[in-house]
Motif scaffolding. Structure first.
Motif, PDB file in Angstrom:
ATOM      1  N   LEU A 115     -22.479  21.396  11.241  1.00  0.00           N
ATOM      2  CA  LEU A 115     -21.620  21.572  10.074  1.00  0.00           C
ATOM      3  C   LEU A 115     -22.438  21.316   8.818  1.00  0.00           C
ATOM      4  CD1 LEU A 115     -18.850  21.901   8.661  1.00  0.00           C
ATOM      5  CD2 LEU A 115     -18.469  19.454   9.074  1.00  0.00           C
ATOM      6  N   GLU A 116     -22.454  22.295   7.905  1.00  0.00           N
ATOM      7  CA  GLU A 116     -23.150  22.153   6.630  1.00  0.00           C
ATOM      8  C   GLU A 116     -22.154  22.336   5.487  1.00  0.00           C
ATOM      9  OE1 GLU A 116     -26.695  24.399   6.024  1.00  0.00           O
ATOM     10  OE2 GLU A 116     -27.305  24.288   8.142  1.00  0.00           O
ATOM     11  N   GLU A 117     -22.332  21.537   4.433  1.00  0.00           N
ATOM     12  CA  GLU A 117     -21.447  21.625   3.272  1.00  0.00           C
ATOM     13  C   GLU A 117     -22.072  22.503   2.191  1.00  0.00           C
ATOM     14  OE1 GLU A 117     -20.165  18.620  -0.208  1.00  0.00           O
ATOM     15  OE2 GLU A 117     -19.714  17.905   1.818  1.00  0.00           O
ATOM     16  N   HIS A 118     -21.317  23.506   1.737  1.00  0.00           N
ATOM     17  CA  HIS A 118     -21.765  24.407   0.679  1.00  0.00           C
ATOM     18  C   HIS A 118     -20.561  24.758  -0.185  1.00  0.00           C
ATOM     19  CE1 HIS A 118     -25.755  25.277   2.464  1.00  0.00           C
ATOM     20  NE2 HIS A 118     -25.131  25.131   3.621  1.00  0.00           N
ATOM     21  N   THR A 119     -20.812  25.387  -1.338  1.00  0.00           N
ATOM     22  CA  THR A 119     -19.711  25.874  -2.167  1.00  0.00           C
ATOM     23  C   THR A 119     -19.090  27.095  -1.514  1.00  0.00           C
ATOM     24  OG1 THR A 119     -21.104  27.354  -3.483  1.00  0.00           O
ATOM     25  CG2 THR A 119     -20.894  25.069  -4.254  1.00  0.00           C
ATOM     26  N   SER A 120     -17.830  27.366  -1.858  1.00  0.00           N
ATOM     27  CA  SER A 120     -17.135  28.509  -1.257  1.00  0.00           C
ATOM     28  C   SER A 120     -17.867  29.828  -1.493  1.00  0.00           C
ATOM     29  CB  SER A 120     -15.691  28.578  -1.776  1.00  0.00           C
ATOM     30  OG  SER A 120     -14.933  27.503  -1.267  1.00  0.00           O
ATOM     31  N   PRO A 121     -18.328  30.132  -2.735  1.00  0.00           N
ATOM     32  CA  PRO A 121     -19.057  31.400  -2.921  1.00  0.00           C
ATOM     33  C   PRO A 121     -20.308  31.491  -2.066  1.00  0.00           C
ATOM     34  CG  PRO A 121     -18.326  30.541  -5.036  1.00  0.00           C
ATOM     35  CD  PRO A 121     -18.067  29.468  -4.037  1.00  0.00           C
ATOM     36  N   GLU A 122     -21.048  30.385  -1.919  1.00  0.00           N
ATOM     37  CA  GLU A 122     -22.236  30.397  -1.060  1.00  0.00           C
ATOM     38  C   GLU A 122     -21.867  30.703   0.386  1.00  0.00           C
ATOM     39  OE1 GLU A 122     -25.014  27.062  -3.381  1.00  0.00           O
ATOM     40  OE2 GLU A 122     -23.685  26.461  -1.751  1.00  0.00           O
ATOM     41  N   ILE A 123     -20.766  30.124   0.844  1.00  0.00           N
ATOM     42  CA  ILE A 123     -20.338  30.337   2.225  1.00  0.00           C
ATOM     43  C   ILE A 123     -19.937  31.782   2.447  1.00  0.00           C
ATOM     44  CG2 ILE A 123     -18.626  29.690   3.961  1.00  0.00           C
ATOM     45  CD1 ILE A 123     -18.481  26.927   2.493  1.00  0.00           C
ATOM     46  N   VAL A 124     -19.131  32.322   1.544  1.00  0.00           N
ATOM     47  CA  VAL A 124     -18.671  33.706   1.696  1.00  0.00           C
ATOM     48  C   VAL A 124     -19.854  34.665   1.754  1.00  0.00           C
ATOM     49  CG1 VAL A 124     -17.406  35.586   0.583  1.00  0.00           C
ATOM     50  CG2 VAL A 124     -16.416  33.287   0.651  1.00  0.00           C
ATOM     51  N   MET A 125     -20.823  34.487   0.865  1.00  0.00           N
ATOM     52  CA  MET A 125     -21.967  35.391   0.845  1.00  0.00           C
ATOM     53  C   MET A 125     -22.831  35.227   2.095  1.00  0.00           C
ATOM     54  SD  MET A 125     -21.263  37.114  -1.709  1.00  0.00           S
ATOM     55  CE  MET A 125     -22.691  38.189  -1.490  1.00  0.00           C
ATOM     56  N   ALA A 126     -22.972  34.005   2.602  1.00  0.00           N
ATOM     57  CA  ALA A 126     -23.745  33.784   3.820  1.00  0.00           C
ATOM     58  C   ALA A 126     -23.069  34.444   5.017  1.00  0.00           C
ATOM     59  CB  ALA A 126     -23.927  32.287   4.071  1.00  0.00           C
ATOM     60  N   VAL A 127     -21.743  34.355   5.079  1.00  0.00           N
ATOM     61  CA  VAL A 127     -21.000  35.019   6.154  1.00  0.00           C
ATOM     62  C   VAL A 127     -21.144  36.537   6.030  1.00  0.00           C
ATOM     63  CG1 VAL A 127     -18.695  35.472   7.083  1.00  0.00           C
ATOM     64  CG2 VAL A 127     -19.368  33.131   6.512  1.00  0.00           C
ATOM     65  N   ALA A 128     -21.017  37.055   4.822  1.00  0.00           N
ATOM     66  CA  ALA A 128     -21.135  38.497   4.599  1.00  0.00           C
ATOM     67  C   ALA A 128     -22.512  39.018   4.999  1.00  0.00           C
ATOM     68  CB  ALA A 128     -20.841  38.833   3.136  1.00  0.00           C
ATOM     69  N   ARG A 129     -23.555  38.207   4.775  1.00  0.00           N
ATOM     70  CA  ARG A 129     -24.923  38.614   5.128  1.00  0.00           C
ATOM     71  C   ARG A 129     -25.233  38.385   6.598  1.00  0.00           C
ATOM     72  NH1 ARG A 129     -26.157  35.944   0.022  1.00  0.00           N
ATOM     73  NH2 ARG A 129     -26.691  34.078   1.229  1.00  0.00           N
ATOM     74  N   GLY A 130     -24.333  37.743   7.330  1.00  0.00           N
ATOM     75  CA  GLY A 130     -24.563  37.484   8.736  1.00  0.00           C
ATOM     76  C   GLY A 130     -25.423  36.268   9.015  1.00  0.00           C
ATOM     77  N   GLU A 131     -25.626  35.409   8.002  1.00  0.00           N
ATOM     78  CA  GLU A 131     -26.460  34.218   8.180  1.00  0.00           C
ATOM     79  C   GLU A 131     -25.725  33.103   8.918  1.00  0.00           C
ATOM     80  OE1 GLU A 131     -27.733  33.147   4.281  1.00  0.00           O
ATOM     81  OE2 GLU A 131     -28.779  35.050   3.941  1.00  0.00           O
ATOM     82  N   VAL A 132     -24.406  33.100   8.849  1.00  0.00           N
ATOM     83  CA  VAL A 132     -23.586  32.109   9.543  1.00  0.00           C
ATOM     84  C   VAL A 132     -22.326  32.820  10.019  1.00  0.00           C
ATOM     85  CG1 VAL A 132     -22.470  31.363   7.388  1.00  0.00           C
ATOM     86  CG2 VAL A 132     -22.487  29.834   9.339  1.00  0.00           C
ATOM     87  N   GLU A 133     -21.836  32.459  11.203  1.00  0.00           N
ATOM     88  CA  GLU A 133     -20.698  33.182  11.775  1.00  0.00           C
ATOM     89  C   GLU A 133     -19.357  32.747  11.193  1.00  0.00           C
ATOM     90  OE1 GLU A 133     -20.768  34.832  15.981  1.00  0.00           O
ATOM     91  OE2 GLU A 133     -21.770  32.890  16.243  1.00  0.00           O
ATOM     92  N   VAL A 134     -19.196  31.444  10.955  1.00  0.00           N
ATOM     93  CA  VAL A 134     -17.882  30.918  10.571  1.00  0.00           C
ATOM     94  C   VAL A 134     -18.025  30.039   9.331  1.00  0.00           C
ATOM     95  CG1 VAL A 134     -15.824  29.680  11.342  1.00  0.00           C
ATOM     96  CG2 VAL A 134     -17.246  30.888  13.012  1.00  0.00           C
ATOM     97  N   GLY A 135     -17.116  30.216   8.373  1.00  0.00           N
ATOM     98  CA  GLY A 135     -17.072  29.358   7.199  1.00  0.00           C
ATOM     99  C   GLY A 135     -15.645  28.944   6.910  1.00  0.00           C
ATOM    100  N   VAL A 136     -15.495  27.854   6.181  1.00  0.00           N
ATOM    101  CA  VAL A 136     -14.176  27.425   5.688  1.00  0.00           C
ATOM    102  C   VAL A 136     -14.288  27.329   4.181  1.00  0.00           C
ATOM    103  CG1 VAL A 136     -12.344  25.699   5.760  1.00  0.00           C
ATOM    104  CG2 VAL A 136     -13.689  26.177   7.818  1.00  0.00           C
TER     105      VAL A 136
END
Length: 294
Positions: free
Chosen positions: A126-147
């Motif tokens: 589990l890593e803590e990031h800002t919501s925009p960072e998480i959304v973009m990482a998910v969109a790029r396929g860098e992480v599978e699941v974000g909250v």
């Protein structure tokens, strides 16, 4: 350029103890062997790392830089060991999960505990990031699941409802604003605040909210948890802005509604495409949201 881990461990030991002999003892080397290794390391790098003195050694500028990087190397090695060791113990799956501060400090501990009890063969990072960072990482396929609490315009992701919550203002019970049922964020920017540490997602969000109003937030103290924010506010240190769900039951605090639309912080589970999730990631999403993809 080749770096030997034994040499780096030796250098770190010498640098921390400021003594070649004691540093050599720490890594179980003879002083003569340690001196030879350090000399070869300096020759390989092309610059002195240590200044020999009568009562020990001190670092050159290059030595200080090497010490900083060597510590990072060993920290990464420890993290690699931590990530790999569950597989040796029979763990069959691993899921990377990114979440914002709000989710990490409120709902996720209970949710993840329930998931891991029912899936003992899975481990989670589990890593803590800002919501925009998480959304973009998910969109790029860098992480599978974000909250997340915010979406990003144009990002090709799927967001599934997870939990509903609101950001609220908290104040000491004897504070001048304590009797107010609600206030606009701009009305409290003249007061000092208690905040989570710089770098936390909610710290970034709050500072940006103040900047959007052309104001600067006075942060009197930074702490590591919402519980600590509540305790500091209750002690009269300043105001705070926290999720309602993070306020302990029975806390001696004045709670004021924020009038801004952004105060509603409904959390969502964010994925790229549910049908493309790995098996354990799909199971985690189902556990968090209580939904099965159609």
């Amino acid at each position: 350029m080749h770096y030997d881990l034994t040499d780096l461990r030796l250098f770190v030991a010498i640098a921390e103890l400021r003594n070649l002999t004691r540093g050599a003892e720490r890594v179980h080397l003879a002083p003569s062997s340690a001196s030879h290794r350090i000399r070869l390391l300096e020759e390989s790098i092309g610059t002195p790392l240590l200044i020999r003195e009568a009562r020990g050694v001190k670092l050159t500028r290059a030595g200080e830089a090497l010490l900083r990087h060597a510590r990072q190397v060993f920290a990464q090695l420890e993290q690699m060991h931590a990530d790999l060791s569950p597989f040796a113990k029979g763990v069959k799956g691993h899921v990377n999960l990114w979440a914002n501060t709000h989710a990490t400090h409120t709902f996720l501990p209970e949710s993840l505990s329930a998931f891991l009890r029912s899936h003992p063969q899975v481990s989670i990072t589990l890593e803590e990031h800002t919501s925009p960072e998480i959304v973009m990482a998910v969109a790029r396929g860098e992480v599978e699941v974000g909250v997340v609490a915010d979406s990003v315009e144009g990002a090709e992701v799927v967001c599934i409802p997870y939990r509903a919550d609101r950001l609220v203002l908290i104040a000491p019970v004897d504070h001048p604003i304590a009797a107010q049922p609600s206030m606009a964020f701009v009305e409290v920017l003249d007061h000092p605040f208690v905040m989570l540490h710089a770098g936390s997602a909610i710290h970034t969000f709050t500072m940006n909210a103040a900047a959007a109003l052309g104001r600067h937030l006075e942060v009197r103290i930074q702490v590591r948890s919402f519980e600590a924010v509540c305790r500091m506010v209750g002690a009269g240190v300043g105001l705070g802005m926290v999720p309602r769900s993070a306020i302990p039951d029975g806390a001696a605090l004045a709670i004021l509604e924020l009038e801004e639309p952004w105060a509603q912080r409904d959390l969502k589970v964010c994925v790229k495409k549910r049908e493309q999730l790995s098996g354990f990631a799909a199971a985690l999403v189902e556990s968090l949201t209580g939904s099965v993809p159609e």
